[in-house]
Design a protein around this motif. Structure first.
Motif, mmCIF file in Angstrom:
data_model
loop_
_atom_site.group_PDB
_atom_site.id
_atom_site.type_symbol
_atom_site.label_atom_id
_atom_site.label_comp_id
_atom_site.label_asym_id
_atom_site.label_seq_id
_atom_site.Cartn_x
_atom_site.Cartn_y
_atom_site.Cartn_z
ATOM 1 N N GLY A 226 19.665 -17.046 -73.955
ATOM 2 C CA GLY A 226 20.893 -17.571 -74.544
ATOM 3 C C GLY A 226 22.072 -17.581 -73.614
ATOM 4 N N PHE A 227 21.836 -17.669 -72.307
ATOM 5 C CA PHE A 227 22.935 -17.682 -71.349
ATOM 6 C C PHE A 227 23.516 -19.098 -71.252
ATOM 7 C CE2 PHE A 227 20.887 -13.979 -68.828
ATOM 8 C CZ PHE A 227 21.495 -13.055 -69.666
ATOM 9 N N VAL A 228 24.699 -19.272 -71.819
ATOM 10 C CA VAL A 228 25.370 -20.577 -71.803
ATOM 11 C C VAL A 228 26.868 -20.363 -71.623
ATOM 12 C CG1 VAL A 228 25.959 -22.653 -73.126
ATOM 13 C CG2 VAL A 228 23.657 -21.714 -73.269
ATOM 14 N N GLY A 229 27.482 -21.159 -70.763
ATOM 15 C CA GLY A 229 28.924 -21.209 -70.670
ATOM 16 C C GLY A 229 29.571 -20.014 -70.002
ATOM 17 N N ALA A 230 30.862 -19.869 -70.255
ATOM 18 C CA ALA A 230 31.675 -18.874 -69.555
ATOM 19 C C ALA A 230 31.476 -17.460 -70.078
ATOM 20 C CB ALA A 230 33.156 -19.253 -69.666
ATOM 21 N N ASP A 231 30.957 -17.309 -71.294
ATOM 22 C CA ASP A 231 30.772 -15.982 -71.890
ATOM 23 C C ASP A 231 29.321 -15.841 -72.336
ATOM 24 O OD1 ASP A 231 31.169 -13.490 -73.004
ATOM 25 O OD2 ASP A 231 32.028 -14.261 -74.874
ATOM 26 N N PRO A 232 28.377 -15.789 -71.388
ATOM 27 C CA PRO A 232 26.958 -15.860 -71.741
ATOM 28 C C PRO A 232 26.412 -14.641 -72.458
ATOM 29 C CG PRO A 232 27.219 -15.476 -69.378
ATOM 30 C CD PRO A 232 28.582 -15.744 -69.925
ATOM 31 N N ARG A 233 27.181 -13.564 -72.553
ATOM 32 C CA ARG A 233 26.733 -12.392 -73.294
ATOM 33 C C ARG A 233 27.417 -12.279 -74.654
ATOM 34 N NH1 ARG A 233 23.586 -9.014 -70.639
ATOM 35 N NH2 ARG A 233 23.876 -7.544 -72.357
ATOM 36 N N GLY A 234 28.232 -13.266 -75.007
ATOM 37 C CA GLY A 234 29.042 -13.172 -76.217
ATOM 38 C C GLY A 234 28.223 -13.132 -77.494
ATOM 39 N N ARG A 235 28.757 -12.424 -78.496
ATOM 40 C CA ARG A 235 28.087 -12.331 -79.796
ATOM 41 C C ARG A 235 27.983 -13.682 -80.471
ATOM 42 N NH1 ARG A 235 27.565 -7.335 -82.170
ATOM 43 N NH2 ARG A 235 27.794 -8.239 -84.246
ATOM 44 N N GLN A 236 28.890 -14.615 -80.121
ATOM 45 C CA GLN A 236 28.852 -15.927 -80.754
ATOM 46 C C GLN A 236 27.583 -16.697 -80.408
ATOM 47 O OE1 GLN A 236 30.615 -15.235 -78.086
ATOM 48 N NE2 GLN A 236 30.283 -16.884 -76.598
ATOM 49 N N LEU A 240 22.103 -18.956 -81.131
ATOM 50 C CA LEU A 240 21.355 -19.669 -80.090
ATOM 51 C C LEU A 240 20.207 -18.815 -79.578
ATOM 52 C CD1 LEU A 240 20.967 -21.985 -78.035
ATOM 53 C CD2 LEU A 240 22.594 -20.777 -76.552
ATOM 54 N N ARG A 241 20.467 -17.533 -79.345
ATOM 55 C CA ARG A 241 19.405 -16.660 -78.856
ATOM 56 C C ARG A 241 18.250 -16.593 -79.861
ATOM 57 N NH1 ARG A 241 24.041 -13.633 -76.714
ATOM 58 N NH2 ARG A 241 24.191 -12.334 -78.581
ATOM 59 N N ALA A 242 18.582 -16.490 -81.154
ATOM 60 C CA ALA A 242 17.539 -16.432 -82.176
ATOM 61 C C ALA A 242 16.773 -17.743 -82.249
ATOM 62 C CB ALA A 242 18.156 -16.106 -83.536
ATOM 63 N N ARG A 243 17.498 -18.857 -82.207
ATOM 64 C CA ARG A 243 16.837 -20.167 -82.257
ATOM 65 C C ARG A 243 15.910 -20.336 -81.065
ATOM 66 N NH1 ARG A 243 19.159 -26.285 -82.675
ATOM 67 N NH2 ARG A 243 17.391 -27.279 -81.664
ATOM 68 N N ASN A 244 16.398 -20.009 -79.869
ATOM 69 C CA ASN A 244 15.582 -20.187 -78.674
ATOM 70 C C ASN A 244 14.363 -19.273 -78.674
ATOM 71 O OD1 ASN A 244 17.141 -22.233 -77.686
ATOM 72 N ND2 ASN A 244 18.158 -21.019 -76.111
ATOM 73 N N ALA A 245 14.537 -18.047 -79.180
ATOM 74 C CA ALA A 245 13.387 -17.148 -79.265
ATOM 75 C C ALA A 245 12.323 -17.732 -80.185
ATOM 76 C CB ALA A 245 13.826 -15.773 -79.763
ATOM 77 N N ARG A 246 12.731 -18.264 -81.339
ATOM 78 C CA ARG A 246 11.756 -18.869 -82.249
ATOM 79 C C ARG A 246 11.067 -20.059 -81.604
ATOM 80 N NH1 ARG A 246 16.022 -18.035 -85.855
ATOM 81 N NH2 ARG A 246 16.556 -20.248 -85.771
ATOM 82 N N ALA A 247 11.833 -20.864 -80.860
ATOM 83 C CA ALA A 247 11.248 -22.041 -80.223
ATOM 84 C C ALA A 247 10.211 -21.657 -79.181
ATOM 85 C CB ALA A 247 12.352 -22.889 -79.589
ATOM 86 N N VAL A 248 10.511 -20.655 -78.364
ATOM 87 C CA VAL A 248 9.565 -20.238 -77.330
ATOM 88 C C VAL A 248 8.361 -19.538 -77.961
ATOM 89 C CG1 VAL A 248 9.234 -18.910 -75.218
ATOM 90 C CG2 VAL A 248 11.388 -20.116 -75.598
ATOM 91 N N ILE A 249 8.574 -18.809 -79.039
ATOM 92 C CA ILE A 249 7.439 -18.221 -79.759
ATOM 93 C C ILE A 249 6.482 -19.327 -80.202
ATOM 94 C CG2 ILE A 249 6.775 -17.090 -81.926
ATOM 95 C CD1 ILE A 249 9.346 -15.376 -81.602
ATOM 96 N N GLY A 250 7.018 -20.439 -80.697
ATOM 97 C CA GLY A 250 6.177 -21.564 -81.092
ATOM 98 C C GLY A 250 5.367 -22.108 -79.932
ATOM 99 N N ALA A 251 6.017 -22.211 -78.762
ATOM 100 C CA ALA A 251 5.305 -22.704 -77.579
ATOM 101 C C ALA A 251 4.208 -21.730 -77.161
ATOM 102 C CB ALA A 251 6.299 -22.916 -76.436
ATOM 103 N N LEU A 252 4.499 -20.433 -77.219
ATOM 104 C CA LEU A 252 3.507 -19.427 -76.843
ATOM 105 C C LEU A 252 2.333 -19.425 -77.820
ATOM 106 C CD1 LEU A 252 6.001 -16.580 -75.938
ATOM 107 C CD2 LEU A 252 4.408 -17.658 -74.331
ATOM 108 N N ALA A 253 2.636 -19.580 -79.109
ATOM 109 C CA ALA A 253 1.567 -19.613 -80.110
ATOM 110 C C ALA A 253 0.656 -20.808 -79.892
ATOM 111 C CB ALA A 253 2.171 -19.651 -81.510
ATOM 112 N N ALA A 254 1.246 -21.935 -79.483
ATOM 113 C CA ALA A 254 0.431 -23.126 -79.213
ATOM 114 C C ALA A 254 -0.546 -22.892 -78.067
ATOM 115 C CB ALA A 254 1.344 -24.312 -78.894
#
Length: 369
Positions: A226-236, A240-254
C-alpha cells in the motif's frame, strides 16, 4: 498499466530504499506514484508457478488499486536479468512504458553494505557475482550508488522518472487483466498487533514452518502493498492495503496457494475483515506485549537487527525520535480493542517467535507432522 520505473540491481545497492524515498520526491514534484518490492510477491511454496510468474500476476493484481489511489507511475524494485526476463515480469506492457534503472556499486562497496546490515552477510559474494551477470543493455539509466546517499539516489531517479511519465503519457496505455477467479477455498491467517510487537517476524516464521511441509502456502506483508504518494505509511491507506492484499491472495490462490499468511497493522485488519468474500476462511491472531517488551523490540529494530524492510521508519532511530516511536507503540497497545471479531489474542512476552509461529501453524490445521 501506469508508466513503470523498474529498479534493478543486486542486493546491497539500495533498490527498496531508493524506491520508497522516490515516492516522496515525486510527490514534491506533483506526481503521485506507487511502490512495491517484487520480493513481496514471490514468497510462496508448493504452488504451480515460477517466481517470475508470481511477480507478474501479483503486479497485475495490484494495478487497479494503485490506479484508484491516483498513481500515475508504478515503481518496482526487483531482479531482472535481461530484456526477455523483464518482458516476462511485465507481460504485454509496451517497452516504451517501462524505464529500466540499473542501480549498481563497486564490489567492495556492496560487500561492505551487506556485511554492515548484519543480515545474510554470508551472501555478499553471491550479490557481487549477480551484479556482474546483469545484462548491461537492459538499462535505460545506470546510477552508480557507491558514493551517494539514499536521498541523492532518489533525486537522480526522480528527474528521469518525471521525464518518463511525460513520455509515457503520449504512448498507448495498457490495462492488464486481473487475476483469475479463485475457485477453491483459501485459508487466510492474519497476524497483527501494535507497531513493533513482531507481527512480521512471527508471520514470516509461520509461513516458513508451513512451507517446509511442502503444501501450497504463501506470505504477504500487507503494509508493503500500500505504498502510495507522499505519506505511504498513513492510516488513510488501510483500505488500499486491505484491497491489495485480497487481490494478491486471489492471484496466489489461482496458482495453487491454499493458505496465505498475511501480516498487517490493526487498521488494515479491520478493513480486511469488513469485506471478506466467500471462499476466504480467515483466522486472526493479535499479538500483545508489555510496554517493556515493546520498548526492547523497537530498540533492536532501531539498531538494525533483523531483515531490512522497505519503509522501515524505526531503523536508525535514536534519542528523542526513538523514545517517541516507543511511546506511540505503547499507546497503540493500550488502545487496542480487547479483541477483533473472532480474533485470537496472543501474549508474546518472553516467548520465542518460533514458538509463536508453531502455535499459530498448529491452529490453522497445516502444521508439519
Amino acid at each position: 498499466m501506469p508508466a513503470v520505473v523498474w529498479l534493478l540491481g543486486t542486493s546491497g545497492v539500495g533498490k527498496s530504499t531508493a524506491g520508497y524515498r522516490l515516492l516522496a520526491e515525486l510527490a514534491d514534484r506533483g506526481v503521485v506514484a506507487a511502490f512495491v518490492d517484487a520480493d513481496q510477491l514471490r514468497l510462496a511454496a508448493g504452488v504451480r508457478a515460477s517466481e517470475t510468474r508470481l511477480v507478474a500476476t501479483g503486479l497485475r493484481a495490484l494495478v487497479p488499486g494503485y490506479r484508484e489511489a491516483g498513481a500515475r507511475l508504478l515503481i518496482v524494485a526487483g531482479l531482472a536479468d535481461d530484456r526477455e526476463h523483464l518482458a516476462r515480469l511485465l507481460p504485454g506492457v509496451p517497452r516504451e512504458r517501462v524505464l529500466a534503472c540499473h542501480l549498481h556499486a563497486d564490489a567492495e562497496v556492496l560487500r561492505a553494505r551487506i556485511r554492515q546490515r548484519a543480515w545474510l552477510a554470508e551472501q555478499a559474494e553471491l550479490a557481487v557475482d549477480y551484479a556482474a551477470a546483469i545484462d548491461p543493455s537492459l538499462a535505460d539509466l545506470r546510477v552508480d550508488t557507491s558514493g551517494l546517499t539514499p536521498d541523492e539516489v532518489s533525486r537522480r531517479l526522480a528527474t528521469a522518472a518525471l521525464a518518463h511519465v511525460e513520455r509515457a503519457a503520449t504512448a498507448a496505455d495498457h490495462e492488464p487483466a486481473g487475476p483469475a477467479a479463485t475457485d477453491p477455498p483459501v485459508g487466510v491467517v492474519l497476524v497483527t498487533g501494535p507497531g513493533g510487537v513482531g507481527s512480521s517476524t512471527v508471520g514470516f516464521q509461520t509461513f516458513m514452518r508451513l512451507a517446509n511441509e511442502g503444501s501450497g502456502v504463501a506470505y504477504l506483508d500487507a503494509h508493503q502493498l500500500g505504498f502510495v504518494g507522499a505519506d505511504p505509511r498513513g492510516r488513510q491507506l488501510a483500505p488500499l492495503r486491505a484491497r491489495n492484499a485480497r487481490a494478491v491472495i486471489g492471484a496466489l490462490a489461482a496458482h495453487g496457494a491454499r493458505t496465505v499468511i498475511v501480516t498487517a497493522d490493526i487498521a488494515t485488519v479491520r478493513e480486511f475483515g469488513g469485506s471478506v468474500r466467500e471462499g476466504l476462511d480467515v483466522a486472526t491472531f493479535v499479538l500483545r506485549a508489555a510496554p517493556r517488551t515493546l520498548a526492547a523490540r523497537i530498540r533492536r529494530r532501531a539498531r538494525g537487527d533483523g531483515p531490512p524492510i522497505a519503509g522501515d521508519h524505526r531503523r536508525g532511530l535514536a534519542g528523542r525520535a526513538l523514545d517517541e516511536s516507543i511511546a506511540a507503540s505503547v499507546d497503540e497497545a493500550a488502545r487496542l480493542d480487547e479483541d477483533l471479531p473472532g480474533a485470537h489474542p496472543l501474549c508474546t512476552d518472553d516467548i520465542d517467535p518460533a514458538d509463536l509461529a508453531a502455535w499459530i501453524a498448529e491452529r490453522t490445521g497445516r502444521a508439519p507432522r
